[in-house]
Write a protein that holds these residues in place. Structure first.
Motif, mmCIF file in Angstrom:
data_model
loop_
_atom_site.group_PDB
_atom_site.id
_atom_site.type_symbol
_atom_site.label_atom_id
_atom_site.label_comp_id
_atom_site.label_asym_id
_atom_site.label_seq_id
_atom_site.Cartn_x
_atom_site.Cartn_y
_atom_site.Cartn_z
ATOM 1 N N ASP A 305 0.814 -1.206 0.000
ATOM 2 C CA ASP A 305 0.000 0.000 0.000
ATOM 3 C C ASP A 305 0.855 1.267 0.000
ATOM 4 O O ASP A 305 0.570 2.234 -0.681
ATOM 5 C CB ASP A 305 -0.952 -0.042 1.206
ATOM 6 C CG ASP A 305 -2.034 1.004 1.089
ATOM 7 O OD1 ASP A 305 -1.705 2.130 0.690
ATOM 8 O OD2 ASP A 305 -3.218 0.683 1.390
ATOM 9 N N GLY A 306 1.926 1.275 0.728
ATOM 10 C CA GLY A 306 2.835 2.419 0.718
ATOM 11 C C GLY A 306 2.321 3.602 1.519
ATOM 12 O O GLY A 306 3.112 4.421 1.980
ATOM 13 N N ARG A 307 0.987 3.668 1.741
ATOM 14 C CA ARG A 307 0.459 4.869 2.387
ATOM 15 C C ARG A 307 0.626 4.845 3.904
ATOM 16 O O ARG A 307 0.433 5.846 4.570
ATOM 17 C CB ARG A 307 -1.029 5.032 2.057
ATOM 18 C CG ARG A 307 -1.249 5.513 0.652
ATOM 19 C CD ARG A 307 -2.707 5.480 0.311
ATOM 20 N NE ARG A 307 -3.224 4.113 0.390
ATOM 21 C CZ ARG A 307 -4.494 3.790 0.164
ATOM 22 N NH1 ARG A 307 -5.373 4.724 -0.112
ATOM 23 N NH2 ARG A 307 -4.882 2.544 0.227
ATOM 24 N N ILE A 308 0.929 3.664 4.437
ATOM 25 C CA ILE A 308 1.073 3.644 5.899
ATOM 26 C C ILE A 308 2.534 3.410 6.311
ATOM 27 O O ILE A 308 2.817 2.986 7.423
ATOM 28 C CB ILE A 308 0.123 2.625 6.549
ATOM 29 C CG1 ILE A 308 0.164 1.281 5.838
ATOM 30 C CG2 ILE A 308 -1.293 3.157 6.588
ATOM 31 C CD1 ILE A 308 -0.713 0.231 6.498
ATOM 32 N N GLY A 309 3.402 3.715 5.363
ATOM 33 C CA GLY A 309 4.845 3.821 5.588
ATOM 34 C C GLY A 309 5.446 2.825 6.539
ATOM 35 O O GLY A 309 5.454 1.618 6.284
ATOM 36 N N GLU A 310 5.946 3.336 7.653
ATOM 37 C CA GLU A 310 6.695 2.554 8.637
ATOM 38 C C GLU A 310 6.023 1.223 8.998
ATOM 39 O O GLU A 310 6.683 0.198 9.113
ATOM 40 C CB GLU A 310 6.836 3.369 9.926
ATOM 41 C CG GLU A 310 8.096 4.208 9.992
ATOM 42 C CD GLU A 310 9.362 3.369 9.872
ATOM 43 O OE1 GLU A 310 9.645 2.590 10.793
ATOM 44 O OE2 GLU A 310 10.049 3.463 8.821
ATOM 45 N N LEU A 311 4.701 1.297 9.156
ATOM 46 C CA LEU A 311 3.985 0.114 9.646
ATOM 47 C C LEU A 311 4.184 -1.093 8.737
ATOM 48 O O LEU A 311 4.117 -2.243 9.185
ATOM 49 C CB LEU A 311 2.481 0.421 9.760
ATOM 50 C CG LEU A 311 2.044 1.273 10.948
ATOM 51 C CD1 LEU A 311 0.562 1.591 10.841
ATOM 52 C CD2 LEU A 311 2.326 0.531 12.257
#
Ligand code: SPV
Ligand code: MG
Length: 422
Positions: A305-311
């Motif tokens: 997804d890339g949108r929740i980065g670190e997670l």
């Protein structure tokens, strides 16, 4: 309680003969019942024939018992079991009676052939019968062995079959009646009913007579009734009809076109009805977990997804821990709770981190440039039957799955009305 033997006795107390037909297995017994006969004759000739064996005391007591028991289990009308000579002497007959009675059989028929018997219609047989006194004792023993006083013991004499004449037939029939038989079968292989009509004209005991009109099949039932017969058994016609029908169809199939006329054989639906498919479906809907075991699940969890980065730096969204359990584990719990154990996951991004037991994996290594459809097609092997597709990043209420699995329709979508946060 209306036991099978009570039911037979009640029917015997009504007007007109009980008309029984021979069966050779549970399915033919069901057809006999469906056709409206009053009872099933578990034929020794038929039970032997379906094992491709002659009717010659080759089947054991247990084999005969299992054959008759299968008929009892498949039907509701009384089963009269042909137990030949009782499988030995009076002692063997006593054990047989107890086993057959316990299996829910209404009546047994014991003949005065010597063991090992030969079918009454075989030619070239030197017929020898047990002494009348010995057979009378066997009948008394059978009566004494039955626990239910209403269990029916039919004594059969082969005196006419052996060519020993009317007087011998009557002497024997009377001796068996006096020994406690509940009914008497005088077997005849005469081409007409006249031989038997003449014998029973002198019958002077107050118990029912039984006829097996195999060779004198043309005799109208009314004539048998008028002569005093209370049970009429068409012993082997269903077996013979099925052999002829199978042979004809097999010849067609083996012929040039390898075809058979569908209109000449039972439809599959007909067979489904006979074997209780409707009951199976009802019971599945009632007692199995929704969805049953034949629904597979494919979880699409390849994307990044890339949108929740670190997670999701080290693992994909399906492996995000939400209050002590990953999304994937939560999905599997929900599927399992709905009876679905056959689960495949399509992985891609950080695929090595998706490694839970009892799952099948497909890898979409081109996850970055492809979408869900490409992932789904990688799991093509899973798509042969009913299949549930899930996104790997959705947590859902298990009850939704249950409703989905019960919903009618070929393709069912579950959509959330919640707007997605930008
Ligand atoms: C049977 O069906 O096994 C019988 C009847 O005993 S008959 O074959 O007609 O003798
Ligand atoms: Mg028989």
């Amino acid at each position: 309680m209306l036991t099978p033997s009570r039911s037979l006795r009640r029917r015997l107390a009504q007007a007109g003969p009980v008309v029984a037909c021979g069966a050779h297995d549970a399915l033919s017994a069901r057809l006999v019942e469906e056709a409206g006969f009053g009872a099933i004759w578990a034929s020794g000739f038929g039970l032997s024939a379906v094992r491709a064996l002659p009717d010659a005391s080759i089947l054991t007591e247990r084999e005969t018992l299992e054959g008759a028991r299968a008929m009892v289990e498949a039907t509701e009308i009384p089963v009269i079991a042909d137990i030949d000579t009782g499988f030995g002497n009076a002692i063997n007959a006593m054990h047989a009676v107890q086993h057959f009675e316990a299996a829910g059989i209404a009546a047994v028929c014991i003949e005065d052939n010597v063991f090992p018997k030969r079918c009454s219609f075989y030619t070239g047989v030197t017929r020898e019968l047990a002494p009348a006194e010995e057979h009378a004792r066997k009948i008394a023993a059978a009566r004494a062995a039955s626990r239910d006083p209403e269990f029916v013991v039919i004594a059969r004499t082969e005196a006419l079959i052996a060519g020993w004449g009317k007087e011998e037939a009557l002497v024997r029939a009377r001796a068996y009646a006096d020994a406690g038989a509940d009914a008497i079968l005088i077997h005849s292989k005469h081409a007409t009913f006249e031989e038997l009509r003449d014998v029973v004209a002198d019958w002077d005991r107050d118990i029912p007579l039984v006829a097996v009109p195999t060779t004198y099949i043309e005799t109208p039932l009314a004539d048998l009734d008028a002569a005093g017969f209370r049970i009429v058994i068409y012993a082997n016609q269903s077996l013979r009809a099925s052999v002829r029908a199978m042979r004809e169809t097999l010849a067609h199939l083996r012929g040039e076109e390898h075809a058979c006329a569908e209109s000449k054989i039972a439809t599959l639906d007909d067979i489904y009805g006979l074997v209780g498919l409707r009951e199976l479906r009802e019971n599945e809907a009632r007692f199995l977990l929704p969805g049953g075991t034949d629904v597979a699940a494919v979880i699409l969890a390849a994307g990044d997804d890339g949108r929740i980065g670190e997670l999701t730096k080290d693992h994909p969204k399906c492996m995000l821990d939400i209050k002590g359990k990953t999304i994937l584990e939560r999905q599997i719990d929900g599927l399992n709770a709905n009876g679905i154990k056959d689960i495949a996951v399509v992985r891609g991004y950080r695929k090595e981190s998706v490694d839970l037991p009892r799952l099948r994996f497909y890898d979409n290594d081109r996850f970055a440039e492809t979408g869900e459809l490409a992932s789904l097609l990688l799991a093509e092997n899973e798509l042969g039957g009913p299949v549930l597709c899930l996104y790997g990043d959705v947590i859902f209420d298990e009850a939704i799955l249950g409703r989905l699995l019960r919903a009618p329709g070929d393709v069912i979508l579950v959509v959330t009305l919640q707007p997605r946060e930008a």
